[in-house]
Scaffold this motif. Sequence first.
Motif, PDB file in Angstrom:
ATOM      1  N   GLY A 375      -0.775  27.598  40.968  1.00 16.85           N
ATOM      2  CA  GLY A 375      -0.730  28.226  39.657  1.00 16.85           C
ATOM      3  C   GLY A 375      -0.041  29.578  39.657  1.00 16.85           C
ATOM      4  N   THR A 376      -0.569  30.505  38.841  1.00 20.44           N
ATOM      5  CA  THR A 376      -0.003  31.856  38.769  1.00 20.44           C
ATOM      6  C   THR A 376      -0.106  32.554  40.112  1.00 20.44           C
ATOM      7  N   GLY A 377      -1.165  32.238  40.868  1.00 19.60           N
ATOM      8  CA  GLY A 377      -1.305  32.796  42.205  1.00 19.60           C
ATOM      9  C   GLY A 377      -0.160  32.387  43.112  1.00 19.60           C
ATOM     10  N   ALA A 378       0.284  31.130  42.978  1.00 19.26           N
ATOM     11  CA  ALA A 378       1.432  30.671  43.768  1.00 19.26           C
ATOM     12  C   ALA A 378       2.691  31.403  43.337  1.00 19.26           C
ATOM     13  N   ALA A 379       2.876  31.567  42.025  1.00 19.16           N
ATOM     14  CA  ALA A 379       4.064  32.267  41.528  1.00 19.16           C
ATOM     15  C   ALA A 379       4.127  33.683  42.076  1.00 19.16           C
ATOM     16  N   ALA A 380       2.996  34.399  42.005  1.00 21.29           N
ATOM     17  CA  ALA A 380       2.970  35.783  42.484  1.00 21.29           C
ATOM     18  C   ALA A 380       3.020  35.851  44.005  1.00 21.29           C
ATOM     19  N   GLY A 381       2.273  34.975  44.679  1.00 26.22           N
ATOM     20  CA  GLY A 381       2.220  35.011  46.138  1.00 26.22           C
ATOM     21  C   GLY A 381       3.546  34.678  46.779  1.00 26.22           C
ATOM     22  N   ILE A 382       4.192  33.611  46.315  1.00 29.34           N
ATOM     23  CA  ILE A 382       5.499  33.228  46.855  1.00 29.34           C
ATOM     24  C   ILE A 382       6.505  34.350  46.626  1.00 29.34           C
ATOM     25  N   ALA A 383       6.470  34.930  45.413  1.00 29.41           N
ATOM     26  CA  ALA A 383       7.404  36.015  45.106  1.00 29.41           C
ATOM     27  C   ALA A 383       7.130  37.241  45.967  1.00 29.41           C
ATOM     28  N   MET A 384       5.853  37.558  46.189  1.00 27.69           N
ATOM     29  CA  MET A 384       5.520  38.719  47.008  1.00 27.69           C
ATOM     30  C   MET A 384       5.992  38.525  48.445  1.00 27.69           C
TER      31      MET A 384
END
Length: 419
Positions: A375-384
């Motif tokens: 979810g949003t965690g994947a979007a933010a985590g992958i980007a980070m």
Amino acid sequence: MASTANPMPRPGASAPSAFEEATYRKVVWRLSPLLLICYVVAYLDRVNVGFAKLQMAADLNLSDAVYGFGAGIFFFGYFIFEVPSNVILHRVGARVWIARIMITWGVISALTMFISTPTMFYVMRFLLGVAEAGFFPGIILYLTYWFPAQRRGRMTSLFMTAIALSGLIGGPISGWIMDSFHMKNGWHGWQWLLLLEGIPSIIVGIVVFLKLDDRISEAKWLTQDERDLLARNIAADNVEKEDLSIGKILSSGKVWLMSLIYFSFVMGLYGVSFWLPTIIKSMGVKDALHIGLLSAIPYGAAVVGMLWAARSADRSGERRWHIAIPAVIGAIGLVMSVMLASNTTLAMLGLTLATMGILTTLPLFWSLPTAFLAGTGAAAGIAMINSLGNLAGFLSPYLVGWLKQLCWQGFWCSARCWC
């Protein structure tokens, strides 16, 4: 929480049916060509400055340190806007956002042909990083919408062979452009290079907007049964993943560890990518076309290594050794390319091992964070992870340029290396 060591199905899981295999082949053939082309033109835009340097440095009186800083400052813009860009992509959809990214960076890349000072070089490289922020992690995130973990390794590797393919075809093409177009219309070869390799990004961006489907539910080229199958597999794959808040992502030790590992890999990647033409030239090869042809050799070997390792990892379900061994091979190759620089054949062998090893680690690495984020965690985590890792893209070319300048000034380096 799922383990990052082995994202394969549990023992005893039923084998995929013929219908399931046929459905995934259909998805691969639909998505992979467009995504591969996207990354080929993206990576060409990112690293064509390495070939442009062969002429641009003399025309604009850029020192190696200035060039290294300019090549690397791209990643500051990339770093600042990476996480928000990927979160926006998750919310508005890949079709619109990937198209926006590609069109804006194509325009900025082409406009870089008009720079005339180091400051202008810095500004345009920074803006190029801002424009591209979110592209790579956006595609990695997009693949999680379509492929469960046990199928994503090969798909990610297929997508990331674009790095090697861009070097394989981009080197000769870049050399040919700089030789053939030099001073036509009063423009230098490096100016033509930036213009002609920026235009495809704009064209492909338009194609993405017209052809890419954001989600499985929107894919009209699939039957209802096929969409249901894919959706069930993705839902099952996400059961043990955590949709963490952005705050928890920023404080997650596991995410920071992934960032450090990726930083190390990217350090080697851009040390090769930005400086490969210069290294080959320092071996005594002067013609731009010949430099381009020689630079294709390491990338050709990398394509083979990437696809073989991904297939082996997906079949065995093992990830760590499939990442660690190529990383060690890449490090050995980098050392060889420096210590044996006086022997062109051995130095090229070292560069080939370095490129093959480094590029093989990258797609397999992304099977680790995508195994526990959703979810949003994947979007933010992958980007980070990608943004912090890509800070090495600044440090690596700048460090190489700085060390080369020290070497030329006689401060160090008694070895016969490519300094």
